[in-house]
Write an enzyme that holds these catalytic residues in place. Structure first.
Site, PDB file in Angstrom:
ATOM      1  N   ASP A   9     -15.912  21.836  -7.770  1.00 18.72           N
ATOM      2  CA  ASP A   9     -16.375  20.635  -8.397  1.00 18.72           C
ATOM      3  C   ASP A   9     -17.284  19.822  -7.289  1.00 18.72           C
ATOM      4  OD1 ASP A   9     -17.094  17.792  -9.662  1.00 18.72           O
ATOM      5  OD2 ASP A   9     -15.135  17.643 -10.323  1.00 18.72           O
ATOM      6  N   ASP A  33     -25.446  16.878 -13.684  1.00 19.28           N
ATOM      7  CA  ASP A  33     -26.023  15.672 -13.839  1.00 19.28           C
ATOM      8  C   ASP A  33     -24.650  14.666 -14.369  1.00 19.28           C
ATOM      9  OD1 ASP A  33     -27.544  13.475 -13.825  1.00 19.28           O
ATOM     10  OD2 ASP A  33     -28.850  14.249 -15.597  1.00 19.28           O
ATOM     11  N   TYR A 126     -31.238  25.156 -17.720  1.00 22.01           N
ATOM     12  CA  TYR A 126     -32.704  25.155 -17.735  1.00 22.01           C
ATOM     13  C   TYR A 126     -32.947  26.688 -17.677  1.00 22.01           C
ATOM     14  CZ  TYR A 126     -33.883  20.170 -16.982  1.00 22.01           C
ATOM     15  OH  TYR A 126     -33.961  18.793 -17.162  1.00 22.01           O
TER      16      TYR A 126
END
Length: 168
Positions: A9, A33, A126
């Site tokens: 993480d 994000d 993305y």
């Protein structure tokens, strides 16, 4: 130049700067994000809101980078960058992705960052193909004029870890 690959993480890494794979608004989102915004606390959102918009809803255009404090993160800074959405590879995606890494390095140098952790920018929602995204990242950092003393490619999942390890 030696780079590290760590599968973890990103929000727990003790580095000077974490790179956030952000969206153009800088107001949080999913994936890396969202994790960075949750771990940093509400002060990060306030700091991002304070960054002037360059056009309505856009604080950081694709390929550029912005920096904020890390707040509740172990990192001193968060460098936010917006990677390109994959559209088949013929829309300048590689140049935009390379610009993300180069612009993050410029901010890191300007803020005397000695250690930095990068996620796999654009390789999540993305849709940038993992090997292609990692190749751009590694090549851009290998050929940069300056990099911090410690550079970490932080991966989430075995496949991306293997991809970076093979490239390095």
């Amino acid at each position: 130049m030696a780079f590290e690959v760590i599968q973890t993480d990103i929000t727990i890494l003790a580095v000077d700067a974490l790179v956030n794979a952000a969206n153009e608004s800088l107001l949080g989102g999913g994936g890396v994000d969202g994790a960075i915004h949750r771990a940093a606390g509400p002060a990060l959102l306030a700091a991002c809101r304070a960054i002037p918009e360059v056009r309505p809803g856009v604080r950081c255009p694709t390929g550029e980078a912005r920096i904020t404090p890390g707040f509740a993160l172990p990192a001193r800074f968060v460098i936010h960058t917006v990677g390109p959405v994959w559209r088949g590879g013929e829309q300048g995606e590689a140049d935009l992705l390379a610009a993300c890494y180069a612009n993050c390095l410029k901010l890191a140098r300007d803020h005397r960052v000695e250690s930095i952790a990068f996620p796999a920018i654009s390789a999540g929602i993305y849709g940038y193909p993992a090997h292609a995204a990692a190749s751009v990242a590694v090549e851009t950092l290998r050929t940069a004029e300056w990099v911090p003393e410690r550079v970490v490619f932080c991966t989430f999942g075995d496949a991306m870890t293997r991809t970076y390890m093979a490239l390095l």
